[in-house]
Design a protein around this motif. Structure first.
Motif, short mmCIF file in Angstrom:
data_model
loop_
_atom_site.label_atom_id
_atom_site.label_comp_id
_atom_site.label_asym_id
_atom_site.label_seq_id
_atom_site.Cartn_x
_atom_site.Cartn_y
_atom_site.Cartn_z
N ALA A 86 -7.86 2.31 -2.97
CA ALA A 86 -6.60 1.98 -2.32
C ALA A 86 -5.90 0.83 -3.02
N PHE A 87 -4.57 0.82 -2.89
CA PHE A 87 -3.74 -0.33 -3.28
C PHE A 87 -3.89 -0.71 -4.75
N ARG B 236 -6.27 -0.52 -7.08
CA ARG B 236 -7.41 -1.37 -7.44
C ARG B 236 -7.87 -1.16 -8.88
N GLU C 287 2.25 -14.10 0.94
CA GLU C 287 1.88 -13.20 2.01
C GLU C 287 2.28 -13.73 3.39
N SER D 137 -1.78 -0.30 6.88
CA SER D 137 -3.20 -0.01 6.94
C SER D 137 -4.03 -1.16 7.52
N SER E 134 -5.99 4.92 2.45
CA SER E 134 -6.23 3.87 3.44
C SER E 134 -5.92 4.45 4.80
N THR F 231 3.19 1.65 -2.31
CA THR F 231 1.89 1.00 -2.11
C THR F 231 2.02 -0.19 -1.17
N ASP G 93 -1.43 7.59 -0.70
CA ASP G 93 -0.45 6.91 -1.53
C ASP G 93 -0.39 7.59 -2.90
N ALA H 95 -9.11 0.03 4.09
CA ALA H 95 -8.83 0.57 2.75
C ALA H 95 -10.06 1.24 2.19
N LYS I 162 7.42 -5.41 1.95
CA LYS I 162 6.98 -6.64 1.28
C LYS I 162 8.21 -7.51 1.00
N ARG J 113 0.00 -0.64 2.34
CA ARG J 113 -0.75 -1.85 2.63
C ARG J 113 -0.30 -2.47 3.96
#
Length: 516
Positions: free
Chosen positions: A34-35, A37, A176, A27, A53, A20, A73, A30, A168, A24
């Motif tokens: 997505a992601f 949620r 972030e 993308s 996405s 995921t 995903d 979305a 990530k 993210r």
């Protein structure tokens, strides 16, 4: 401006490999699903459902529209394998995400098997490279790359590209502000690997629905992937699971209103109101274009990583699209003289005679056990046919088109065991729509058994014909040249090596009823 062309890329891998996070990082747009949620996904910290996405890339041709890359995903947890299989059946290319600190894991292997069945191209993504010590990072990446290359050698994806990334850096809780590593290089690699599939707008409309929800004052929205045909505003569509027909009020592709869509597109359709809880997943189609089946004849190819035998009378989880149902199988093959004929992957000939099998013939003693002899499997001299089939009876009716991909699994197996739960795959070649198919349709399926007998025969020729009697043999009627119940022949030295019993129309139905 010309519409974007769309290609679907699956993101598959073991749980916690960073799928995921990778979706993210790639993308720019979305969907509503997505992601992770969903509240349940956020609470448990894992992906529980398919997420969608997209991002767009320019095409090299001058004046060509952009290429929209839709990311699918998929969950990674073993208990969600049904969802993974459903997601894999709508993709054009697969990204297999590997945690570089752990390598191949159980669900990574299952995803690789699914990829070999469902798509033609693969890109391996070694994720989480930021967790490797900086001084030893490149050496560790090179070592894992070689391991993955060796793993892929025995698959259809031999030589597939492998690329390191950190989707990530620092993990899920990291700020972030730290930029992902290797994402621009991955996008360039995907551009080089993607072959734009040919899309056909003709034929009946069919869409695989993966999410359904209502919007107050507007209607009910079904989101999914168009499998075939095309659709426009104002068209009527059927929801076979609900046995209702609805009119299309509006359509969107990733929040952008559209007036039409075709095969391969990711689409949201808003229709007149109905309860979305009645259609979590399923199919939407042109009215009266899709049959509901109680049984089917399918081609069968065993997945070599599945350790057990495939036995007639056995039950398997049968997955067609997003639908999984229990089914009981009866295996059969061509006649021995046709074992080497070219397989027909898109048709089944009811005019031919077929040989009943007590099990799928794989020629692998490791999975067939001590019963892997010619008589148990009906395979003369240990030969195996190039193509085999099965009659599968569904525990409840299914709605699906002809030539649908079929995957058979043992999903009740221990998810912690280091074994493959995917047993076989094939295509749905001939559907049986009548609930009373055992009497109305099965008589057309000409399947026979081989029965072996050996004994001492007393022979004499008379003016009436041949009379033969012996221990273990039936009586041959004078002048008929046939054994009661089947065809027969005498071998050398008074031995009758085998009797060939062609099942009558009535006995085929009886056999199926006994077996199924």
């Amino acid at each position: 401006m010309a519409a974007r062309r769309n290609v679907n890329v699956g993101v598959l891998g073991h749980i916690d490999s960073g799928k995921t996070a990778l979706a993210r990082a790639l993308s720019t747009t979305a969907s509503t699903a997505a992601f992770d949620r969903q509240p349940q996904s956020r609470e448990r910290g894992i992906t529980l459902d398919l997420g969608f996405s997209c991002f767009a890339v320019p095409l090299p041709e001058a004046g060509a529209p952009e290429l929209q890359v839709t990311l699918v995903d998929c969950p990674g947890h073993a208990s969600l394998i049904r969802t993974i299989i459903g997601g894999a059946q709508i993709i054009d290319l697969m990204m297999l995400v590997i945690d570089v600190t752990k390598g191949m894991q159980t669900q990574s292997a299952e995803c690789l098997v699914i990829g070999q069945i469902a798509c033609e191209k693969l890109v391996v993504v070694l994720n989480k490279i930021d967790l490797l010590p900086e001084g030893k990072r490149q050496a560790a990446i090179d070592k894992m790359t070689k391991k993955m290359q060796k793993t892929l050698e025995s698959t259809k994806f031999r030589g597939a590209p492998i690329i390191p990334v950190a989707a990530k850096p620092g993990g899920p809780e990291a700020p972030e502000t730290e930029a992902p590593q290797g994402i621009p290089e991955l996008i360039e690699l995907l551009k080089s690997q993607i072959s734009i599939p040919k899309r056909d707008p003709s034929g009946p409309f069919l869409m695989s629905v993966d999410h359904c929800f209502s919007i107050k004052g507007q209607g009910t929205v079904m989101t999914g992937t168009v499998l075939s045909g095309s659709i426009s505003l104002g068209d009527s569509v059927e929801i076979p699971a609900l046995k209702v027909v609805k009119k299309v009020k509006s359509m969107q592709m990733f929040h952008t209103p559209v007036t039409s869509a075709m095969q391969g597109d990711r689409l949201g359709i808003c229709v007149t109101q109905f309860d979305p809880k009645l259609l979590e997943r399923g199919l939407v189609c042109t009215p009266e274009s899709l049959p509901t089946l109680h049984a089917a004849i399918i081609s069968v190819e065993k997945i070599p990583y599945f350790r057990g035998p495939l036995l007639t009378k056995a039950k398997f989880h049968i997955t067609l699209g997003h639908e999984t149902v229990m089914g009981r199988l009866l295996f059969f093959s061509p006649e021995p003289q046709r074992f080497d004929q070219e397989p027909q992957m898109d048709a089944f000939d009811l005019a031919q005679e077929y040989l009943f099998q007590e099990r799928y013939l794989s020629g692998d003693p490791a999975t067939e056990g001590d019963q892997a002899d010619g008589r148990a499997g009906q395979a003369p001299e240990g030969r195996c046919p190039r193509q085999q089939w099965a009659l599968v009876e569904f525990e409840r009716p299914v709605t699906c088109p002809r030539l649908s991909l079929v995957i058979g699994s043992r999903l009740d197996a221990d998810i912690h065991a280091n074994s493959c739960r995917l047993a076989f795959h094939g295509r749905l070649l001939h559907g049986l729509q009548d609930k009373g198919y055992a009497e109305s349709a099965l008589p057309a399926l000409r399947v026979y058994k081989l029965k072996y007998k050996q004994g001492l025969v007393e022979r004499r020729v008379t003016s009436c014909g041949l009379t033969s009697r012996g221990n273990g043999f039936a009586h041959m009627h004078p002048g008929s040249g046939r054994w009661a119940g089947g065809r027969a022949g005498s071998g050398e030295d008074g031995h009758c090596p085998q009797n060939r019993f062609l099942l009558s129309e009535e006995s085929v139905a009886q056999l199926a009823q006994q077996v199924l």
